[in-house]
Structure formats: C-alpha cells, structure tokens
Scaffold this motif. Structure first.
Motif, PDB file in Angstrom:
ATOM      1  N   MET A  77     -12.296  79.480 -71.239  1.00  0.00           N
ATOM      2  CA  MET A  77     -11.690  78.798 -70.108  1.00  0.00           C
ATOM      3  C   MET A  77     -10.299  79.344 -69.817  1.00  0.00           C
ATOM      4  SD  MET A  77     -13.381  76.604 -68.402  1.00  0.00           S
ATOM      5  CE  MET A  77     -12.679  75.101 -67.764  1.00  0.00           C
ATOM      6  N   ASN A 119     -14.271  63.709 -65.786  1.00  0.00           N
ATOM      7  CA  ASN A 119     -14.194  64.348 -64.471  1.00  0.00           C
ATOM      8  C   ASN A 119     -15.578  64.594 -63.876  1.00  0.00           C
ATOM      9  OD1 ASN A 119     -14.911  66.247 -66.321  1.00  0.00           O
ATOM     10  ND2 ASN A 119     -13.473  67.804 -65.661  1.00  0.00           N
ATOM     11  N   PHE A 121     -18.393  65.047 -61.109  1.00  0.00           N
ATOM     12  CA  PHE A 121     -18.329  65.506 -59.720  1.00  0.00           C
ATOM     13  C   PHE A 121     -18.468  64.304 -58.802  1.00  0.00           C
ATOM     14  CE2 PHE A 121     -20.658  69.246 -61.683  1.00  0.00           C
ATOM     15  CZ  PHE A 121     -19.499  69.991 -61.834  1.00  0.00           C
ATOM     16  N   THR A 171     -18.792  58.685 -59.902  1.00  0.00           N
ATOM     17  CA  THR A 171     -17.411  58.230 -59.978  1.00  0.00           C
ATOM     18  C   THR A 171     -17.332  56.709 -59.977  1.00  0.00           C
ATOM     19  OG1 THR A 171     -17.416  58.700 -57.626  1.00  0.00           O
ATOM     20  CG2 THR A 171     -16.244  60.230 -59.022  1.00  0.00           C
TER      21      THR A 171
ATOM     22  N   SER B 432      -9.251  69.138 -62.115  1.00  0.00           N
ATOM     23  CA  SER B 432     -10.272  68.676 -63.053  1.00  0.00           C
ATOM     24  C   SER B 432     -11.670  68.977 -62.532  1.00  0.00           C
ATOM     25  CB  SER B 432     -10.100  67.183 -63.300  1.00  0.00           C
ATOM     26  OG  SER B 432     -10.375  66.450 -62.138  1.00  0.00           O
ATOM     27  N   ILE B 433     -11.826  68.962 -61.185  1.00  0.00           N
ATOM     28  CA  ILE B 433     -13.139  69.260 -60.622  1.00  0.00           C
ATOM     29  C   ILE B 433     -13.501  70.726 -60.849  1.00  0.00           C
ATOM     30  CG2 ILE B 433     -14.439  69.401 -58.460  1.00  0.00           C
ATOM     31  CD1 ILE B 433     -14.095  66.589 -59.385  1.00  0.00           C
ATOM     32  N   GLU B 435     -12.358  72.600 -63.263  1.00  0.00           N
ATOM     33  CA  GLU B 435     -12.614  72.751 -64.691  1.00  0.00           C
ATOM     34  C   GLU B 435     -14.014  72.271 -65.037  1.00  0.00           C
ATOM     35  OE1 GLU B 435      -9.519  70.843 -66.889  1.00  0.00           O
ATOM     36  OE2 GLU B 435      -8.597  72.790 -67.265  1.00  0.00           O
ATOM     37  N   ALA B 436     -14.379  71.118 -64.448  1.00  0.00           N
ATOM     38  CA  ALA B 436     -15.698  70.565 -64.741  1.00  0.00           C
ATOM     39  C   ALA B 436     -16.780  71.556 -64.340  1.00  0.00           C
ATOM     40  CB  ALA B 436     -15.890  69.254 -63.999  1.00  0.00           C
ATOM     41  N   ALA B 437     -16.620  72.134 -63.149  1.00  0.00           N
ATOM     42  CA  ALA B 437     -17.642  73.058 -62.661  1.00  0.00           C
ATOM     43  C   ALA B 437     -17.667  74.322 -63.505  1.00  0.00           C
ATOM     44  CB  ALA B 437     -17.376  73.391 -61.198  1.00  0.00           C
ATOM     45  N   VAL B 447     -18.114  77.501 -57.848  1.00  0.00           N
ATOM     46  CA  VAL B 447     -17.100  76.440 -57.902  1.00  0.00           C
ATOM     47  C   VAL B 447     -16.554  76.204 -56.504  1.00  0.00           C
ATOM     48  CG1 VAL B 447     -14.849  75.813 -58.778  1.00  0.00           C
ATOM     49  CG2 VAL B 447     -16.455  76.950 -60.273  1.00  0.00           C
ATOM     50  N   HIS B 450     -19.684  75.050 -53.997  1.00  0.00           N
ATOM     51  CA  HIS B 450     -20.373  73.791 -54.308  1.00  0.00           C
ATOM     52  C   HIS B 450     -19.415  72.622 -54.464  1.00  0.00           C
ATOM     53  CE1 HIS B 450     -23.858  76.328 -56.209  1.00  0.00           C
ATOM     54  NE2 HIS B 450     -23.794  76.423 -54.893  1.00  0.00           N
ATOM     55  N   HIS B 451     -18.206  72.891 -54.871  1.00  0.00           N
ATOM     56  CA  HIS B 451     -17.333  71.762 -55.222  1.00  0.00           C
ATOM     57  C   HIS B 451     -16.040  71.714 -54.427  1.00  0.00           C
ATOM     58  CE1 HIS B 451     -19.939  70.725 -58.523  1.00  0.00           C
ATOM     59  NE2 HIS B 451     -20.023  72.013 -58.781  1.00  0.00           N
ATOM     60  N   LEU B 455     -15.115  69.249 -51.019  1.00  0.00           N
ATOM     61  CA  LEU B 455     -14.091  68.229 -51.201  1.00  0.00           C
ATOM     62  C   LEU B 455     -12.913  68.455 -50.261  1.00  0.00           C
ATOM     63  CD1 LEU B 455     -14.035  67.750 -55.062  1.00  0.00           C
ATOM     64  CD2 LEU B 455     -14.795  66.161 -53.326  1.00  0.00           C
ATOM     65  N   LYS B 548     -14.442  61.768 -50.139  1.00  0.00           N
ATOM     66  CA  LYS B 548     -15.057  61.254 -51.348  1.00  0.00           C
ATOM     67  C   LYS B 548     -13.957  60.924 -52.331  1.00  0.00           C
ATOM     68  CE  LYS B 548     -19.557  63.369 -51.083  1.00  0.00           C
ATOM     69  NZ  LYS B 548     -20.301  64.586 -51.316  1.00  0.00           N
ATOM     70  N   LYS B 549     -14.141  59.856 -52.989  1.00  0.00           N
ATOM     71  CA  LYS B 549     -13.148  59.462 -53.997  1.00  0.00           C
ATOM     72  C   LYS B 549     -13.499  60.112 -55.322  1.00  0.00           C
ATOM     73  CE  LYS B 549     -11.048  56.172 -51.530  1.00  0.00           C
ATOM     74  NZ  LYS B 549     -11.249  56.890 -50.294  1.00  0.00           N
ATOM     75  N   TRP B 550     -12.482  60.463 -56.089  1.00  0.00           N
ATOM     76  CA  TRP B 550     -12.751  60.943 -57.444  1.00  0.00           C
ATOM     77  C   TRP B 550     -11.711  60.368 -58.388  1.00  0.00           C
ATOM     78  CZ3 TRP B 550     -11.974  64.618 -53.508  1.00  0.00           C
ATOM     79  CH2 TRP B 550     -10.654  65.044 -53.374  1.00  0.00           C
TER      80      TRP B 550
END
Lengths: 276, 550
Positions: A77, A119, A121, A171, B432-433, B435-437, B447, B450-451, B455, B548-550
């Motif tokens: 990462m 986190n 999506f 979420t 964080s989104i 990173e998640a992806a 990333v 799609h994300h 957003l 969209k809420k996150w």
C-alpha cells in the motif's frame, strides 16, 4: 540523522539491536532488512521479521513507531504514496512481492486489508462484498457470486445480522458491523493473509469483542497480522508479538514471552507502562 | 505557585459583579451586531433582486400577450390555387377581409392608413394557415392576426393616444412669460401683451406699409422678454398669425409707424392650450390621424380585439416587427451551442481534472498547467471570443455565426470552471474510500472509475451546470463570432447554419427602436432567467440524487 532522532527518548540503549527469541519454522511472510523512506525521512530501519502462517501476529509500539508502515509494506500500500520508497526484501511463500514482474493488484487480492476506520463503499452490503470478486473474476455467474458473498459474510459473522437487508447501503450499519463488513470484503477475494491496521480503535468494547472473536476464528484459515495500540488486545488475540520503536523492530517473540518476560529495556518500559 | 495544602479562602466567581456583567453585555452586543450586519446584507441583496425582478416583470409582462384582431377571411378558390398556394396574393385577401369591416372607407389614402392597423405579418399568418389546412380553401375562416406594434402598445396602455406637446424647457419659457403677467385671454384667444417699435426702416420704399417686415418687428420686440435666453425657441410661443395681427393694426393706422406701441399678439396653439386648458396635448405621432383611433375603437366595440397568450414568443423566429418577433431562433441556437459546449467541455474537463489530480507527476510543468487553468477561469469572456474569431473563423475557416463555433468558444470558457470544480470534487472524496478499493485489489483506474468518480459526480455535475449556465448568459464571445445574425426563420436550424443565441437576441432587441421591443426584451430576459433557474434547480436535483453519505 538516525542518532539525532533518538534524543527524544534517553532510555534507548542501542536502537540497532533486535531481540528475536523464537525462530519461526515455515514462515508465511519473511522480511529481510526492510527499510522505508518517506522522501528523505527514514521511517523504518532494517526490519527482519518472519510471520507464521495460520496465526495472529501483533505489531505493537507507541505512535509513529513504524508498525503501520511495516504492515503497509506487506500489501504494498505504500506504493500509493508517491514519495515512499521501500528497500529490502519481503517474501510471501518464497515469492518476492517487490519483484518488478509481480502484479501489485494480484498481490492485494491475496493480501486483504482492514483499516482503522471502517470504510465500506457507499454501496449496498452485497455490492461491498461482491466488488472484489467481481473485479478479479473470482465468481462465475450470478449464483456463484451470491454464494461467495454469503460465505464471506458468514465467515465474518455478519450474515445473520444483515441477510434481510443485503441490498441496503453498507454505510447504514453500525460501526462494529461496518468493520466486520470490511473484513467480509477482504475475505471475499480469497486471500491467504489479512492485514488489520488498528481494526478496533474506532469501535466500542462490545463490537471490539466480536471482532476479536472473529480474528480467533479466522486464524484457522488465514494468516493474520494486526497492528494494535491495545496491549490487552494483543495478549488476547495473538500468538506472536513484535514490538516496534521509532522505526526499529526491537523485540519479537511469542506473545506470552513478550508480555511476561521482555528482554529489551525499551520493551519492558513500554509494556510496564513507563512510556508510550 | 500556590501551595495547595495550605488552607486558602476558596475563590468563587462573582457572576453578578459589574465587570462580569459588562463583559457579558459587550459579548452579547457584538454577537447581535454581527447578526444584524448579516441580516442587513441579505436584506439589501434580496431587495435589489426584488427590484430587478419587479422591473423586469413589470416591463416584460406585456410581451406575454399579443393584441389580435379577428378576421373573417374568405379563402376564395379563384384567388388561391390549391397546387400553388404560396403564389396567391394573400396581402390583398387579408386587406379585403379587413376592409370589409369598414365599408365606408373608400379613399385610397385612408385605406392605406386603415391597413396599417394590421401587422405586416398578417399576410404570412393567413398564408401559413392555408398551407397547413389546404382543405379550408373555399370556406370562410376566422383567423386572429396581430395588430401592428403601435396599436398593440396602445391597447395594452403602454403608449397614450396623446402626448405632451411641449417639453419641459419650453414650458419653462412659458412660465417666464406668465410671471411677467403679460398673458391674457382676449375674445377666446390667448395673447401676449408685447411692447414693440414699429420700425420705419422695415417699411420698404415700394409697396408701403403693407409690405413691411412685421415679423422682424415682432421678433425684435418679443425678444426683450428673453434677453438672457440663448436659444431662439421662444419665438415658437407666438402664433404665425402674430405678424398678420400687427400688420392689420398698422395698416389701419399708418401713423403708428415710427412709434413704440403695445399690442396683444396671439399665442401659437400649444401655448394657447396651455394658457386656456392648463395643458397642451397633441396626438401621439406614432398615429397618423384621429380616424385611426376611431377605427380601432370600433373594432374594440365589436369585440374583435383579443389579447391571447403570446405563443409566438417561443415559436416564432426573429422579426423586424416586434409583434411577430419570437425567440425560437435564439432558443434553438442557444440549445445547439450549449450542446456543443457540453459535449466538448464535460469529457475534456473531467479527463483533464482526473489526470492532473490523480495521475500527473507533481513537477514544474504540471504546476504551470495548474496555475494557467486557474487563471483561465478569470479571463474575460470577450477574450475567448477574440480567440474564437482568430482561430476558428480566420485560421480554420469555420462558418460564421454558427452554433458549432459558438459552442466551441463557450467550451473554452467553461473548461476551466469544470476542471476546477472537478478537481475540488475529486479532492473531497475521502482517502479511506481509495484505500478500501486499493485494499481489495482494485487497480488505479478501477479505483477512479468505480469509486472516486461516482462519488465526485454530484460536485462535478454542479460545477458543469454552473459553467453551462454561465455560458448560456454569455454575450460578448458570441457577438465576436457573429452569433447575432438576423434569423427570420427556423426552417434552417443546424450546427453550421447561421444562428442567434438568447443573450445576443436580447442584445439586438434592446437595440431596436420600436416600442414593442422594450417589452419583448424584458420578456426575453425573463425567459433567459427562467432557463438559468431551471438549470440551477437541475444542479440541485442532481446533487441530491447522486449524493451518497459515507
């Protein structure tokens, strides 16, 4: 420069020495002299660490000690930070993961990661779990995918709680459920290793207990590396513990030994609460 | 440092001390003042907006109705050839139908004046009606056609039948005379008592007294009232018959020659009215005779005049006659230009922003590009117009006045707005989104696609629509590339056809002398504002829809 950075703690004897009392047989992950640089600043110094398979290994240490940095080397990462540079060697099952021929995307599918803050999506619970398998082509057809999602959620201990609202946004779950959803998401890509970066620091004690329980179950099928600030958690869930301090891996051994009989003065001071 | 172990009298906070109270009062005062400043600012803004809208609606509402007169037109098959309808003399057909309301009017001049009540476009309206309904030939049909601009304005009460004959400064001259007390009414005629010298030098050798230049004598004498007056417009106060009055007097009594006499000189009609009736009015010069009013009144009495909603405003193209002019050309031109603008600037803008934000290395070149893009957003739009003129028209030889070029120029203008908005939207997506992806093994572009982009979409769309709304209202660049063509028909609408845009239409109407264009202009501005409001509502809707809420 290295010496200079040590003045903050006068009790450090000699940072370069590492105490390793247990040799891991047939390790899952081996690291040789791993160093990480952020620009000109060195964050991690020559870490040598062998992580056993089908066990939980905790990385503990005060803030800024490099434990998260090391963890993020295992699934590369750190590559996403433009100024970060990693030297040394990390092997998973004897495969050098910094080999230029190795596909980092493939690696991250095999090494799942769970982050400090849940986190998910901003998509449905189903989509959260299905995303990884879908982009890696792990499921053939819709039923296959649904089965994989169900299995992953079951393994993450979330299935019973969410099976009726699988299409509602991820979420909308509680913090603890979100974190377990993230674990399910990580499991869904069929990894060998799961990395967890302080997975419970944003959760309440009940949610934490559930996640810890889950870790102990998952250990049978996965190799788990967890970064934690909670020494109690490290004792509860892990078999091996590594203590990091300002960029050095100071001491590594069985969890019981590290907590009951630490050899290094710095480890002693940290574990017995004299600093940190 | 106080020693805690020592017994100290406990210090309690005195809530009611005068200093404490003053402090609290002052803080509350400051809070209230700040609130008041804010309210005052909002109030001022709302008031100004209110004034703007009120004045626009007040000026523009008239354009939303058209005064029409109903005609009973006999579509004579002998005059209209079924196979060649357009060749028929519809001008005569329409006029004959209209003249039939006034059989008493036979004089050619009067007929011509009568026909001026109808709009010049009446012929085409009837012709288009017949073209659409050829089966009606041979029937008597009722068709409402617009009246011409002056009568439209008259019926709506925007222009009066009579206007003040005298301007403010003429009345001021009159008041000077009035204050001297020389004005009076004698035998029903307003007169000014003037002292003048019957100058023997103005009496010629030949012809005697009768041929004398009495006008000159009057001018000389009358001027003494206005010694300080630089203009000579005061001479208009006296009637042209004043010289005749003086002549009659002197001819009757030749001994007056060489003497200074007092004489009542008649006033000209406007000043006479002012003196006797208190006001001086004349017929509005937009109308030719009082008969026109009578004809029009009789049409009203017969119930032939109606004021339906002006659909023509939206479905007609531009026209020299305000009662026929519509926004169809401008709307289609603006739509096509905005379409081109959107198709160019949206993908290019998002691609640029995404590359700069997510993929580009951070170095001097990308820094330079970034600074330039941010500065481009502040470049005056007319400069983009000049660029379009020089590059698209002159260098590339693209068609003049075309929505394609207009859209390209507007796209240049909109790009920086979209890029800046997109970058801000991309930045606001939480790391964080990403990173998640990345954590589940998504590649960089996955990333992104799609994300991050989904957003960021609400922010991107809002920025885009605001940019497009700005482009919709932009005039200067379109003027420079000639998108202010006079387009009297919407038959030839196309990307490369000459066209008009809403703001340039407003600009050109505002420039037109006919009274009807005043309300047409305001109405067009209202239409433009309506579209801007719609676009902003769309932006709000899209943001709500995709957020969209996150």
């Amino acid at each position: 420069m290295v010496k200079g950075s040590l003045t903050m703690d006068q009790q450090v004897v000699s940072p370069e020495t590492t105490t390793t009392r247990s040799v891991v047989e047939d390790p899952k992950i081996t690291s040789g002299d791993v160093s990480v640089f952020y620009g000109a600043k060195q964050a991690l110094f020559d870490v040598n660490l062998d992580i056993p398979r089908y066990a939980v290994t905790s990385l503990i240490g005060p803030s800024g000690c490099g434990k998260s940095t090391y963890l993020r080397c295992i699934n590369r990462m750190n590559d996403t930070i433009p100024i970060a540079r990693v030297t040394g060697e990390i092997k998973i099952d004897d495969q050098d993961i910094y080999d230029p021929d190795l596909d980092v995307v493939e690696l991250r599918a095999r090494v799942g990661m769970v982050f400090q803050k849940p986190n998910p999506f901003p998509k449905s619970i189903f989509e959260n779990v299905a995303y990884g398998p879908r982009i890696h082509g792990l499921a053939k057809g819709k039923t296959d995918l649904e089965e994989l999602v169900t299995t992953s959620l079951e393994r993450a201990g979330l299935w019973d709680e969410v099976k009726d609202r699988i299409n509602e946004p991820g979420t909308g779950l509680s913090g603890g459920q979100q974190q377990r959803l993230c674990i399910a998401r990580a499991i869904a890509t069929k990894p060998d290793i799961i990395l967890m970066d302080e997975p419970c620091s944003a959760l309440d004690p009940i949610a934490t207990a559930k996640v810890e329980e889950l870790m102990m179950e998952l250990r049978e099928k996965y190799t788990i590396v967890i970064v934690t600030h909670s020494m109690a958690q490290a004792q509860r869930v892990s078999q091996k513990t590594a203590f990091f301090h300002i960029g050095y891996m100071v001491e590594y051994g069985d969890t019981k030994q590290i907590f009951e009989d630490p050899q290094d003065k710095r480890t002693q001071d940290y574990i017995f609460g004299r600093f940190g | 440092m106080t020693d805690i172990s020592q017994a100290q009298p406990s210090i309690t906070h005195d809530w009611s001390s005068s200093t404490a109270r003053r402090r609290v009062r002052r803080r509350y005062g400051a809070d209230r003042r700040l609130q008041l400043y804010g309210l005052a600012a909002i109030g001022t803004a709302m008031a100004l907006l209110g004034i703007l809208f009120t004045s626009l609606i007040y000026a523009g509402y008239a354009a939303f109705t058209t005064t029409k007169v109903e005609l009973g037109v006999f579509l004579d098959p002998e005059k209209i050839d079924k196979d060649n309808i357009r060749a028929a003399n519809f001008r005569k057909i329409v006029r004959d139908a209209f003249f039939s309301y006034f059989p008493e009017v036979q004089n050619r001049t009067e007929k011509r004046n009568l026909s001026k009540i109808l709009s010049s476009g009446a012929d085409y309206i009837v012709r288009d009606y017949v073209v659409r309904n050829p089966d009606k030939i041979g029937e008597l049909v009722k068709i409402s056609v617009p009246v011409s601009d002056p009568f439209d304005q008259l019926y709506k009460g925007i222009i009066p039948r009579e206007i003040d004959a005298l301007s403010y400064d003429r009345i001021a001259l009159y008041r000077q005379l009035e204050s001297r007390g020389v004005l009076s009414v004698v035998d029903g005629v307003g007169v000014a008592k003037t002292t003048l010298f019957v100058d023997p030098a103005q009496v010629p050798e030949e012809g005697g007294v009768e041929a004398a230049d009495f006008q000159r004598m009057i001018d000389e004498g009358f001027r003494s009232f206005f010694l300080a007056e630089p203009s000579r417009s005061f001479y208009e106060i006296l009637s042209r018959n004043a010289a005749e009055t003086l002549r009659n007097k002197v001819v009757a009594d030749p001994s007056l020659v060489g003497k200074t006499i007092e004489i009542n000189l008649p006033l000209s009609s406007n000043y006479d009215n002012l003196l006797q009736k208190g006001e001086a009015k004349i017929r509005n010069p937009r109308f030719r005779s009082d008969k026109e009013f009578a004809w029009f009144d009789s049409l009203i009495q017969r119930g032939l005049i109606s004021t339906p909603f002006t659909w023509e405003l939206f479905f007609n193209a531009d026209s020299r006659f305000p009662e026929l002019a519509g926004l169809a050309g401008a709307l289609s031109g603006s739509f096509l230009a905005l379409l081109v603008c959107f198709l160019l600037s949206f993908p290019i803008g998002i691609a640029t922003a995404t590359y700069l934000e997510e993929f580009a290395p951070k170095n001097r070149i990308t820094d330079l590009i970034e600074v330039n893009i941010n500065n481009l957003a502040a470049v005056p739009s007319v400069v983009f117009g000049l660029l379009g003129l020089a590059l698209f028209l002159n260098t590339f030889g693209m068609p003049r006045s075309a929505p394609l070029v207009g859209g390209m120029v507007l796209a240049l203008m909109t790009l920086p707005t979209i890029i800046v908005a997109t970058r801000a939207a991309l930045k606001s997506v939480p790391p964080s989104i990403r990173e998640a992806a990345l954590g589940v093994g998504a590649s960089k572009h996955q990333v992104m696609l799609h994300h991050v982009l989904p957003l960021a979409m609400p922010g991107i769309l809002t920025g885009t629509i605001i940019g497009l709304a700005q482009a919709l209202g932009e005039t200067a660049p379109l003027l420079l590339i000639g998108m202010n063509a006079f387009i009297p028909s919407v038959d030839n609408v196309g990307l490369t056809q000459p066209a008009m845009a809403l703001p340039t239409q407003i600009f050109s109407w505002a420039d037109s002398p006919e009274r009807g264009f005043v309300s047409r202009t305001s109405a067009a501005i209202l239409v433009l504002l309506g579209f801007l409001v719609l676009m902003n509502l769309l932006a709000v809707y899209l943001r709500r829809r995709f957020e969209k809420k996150w």
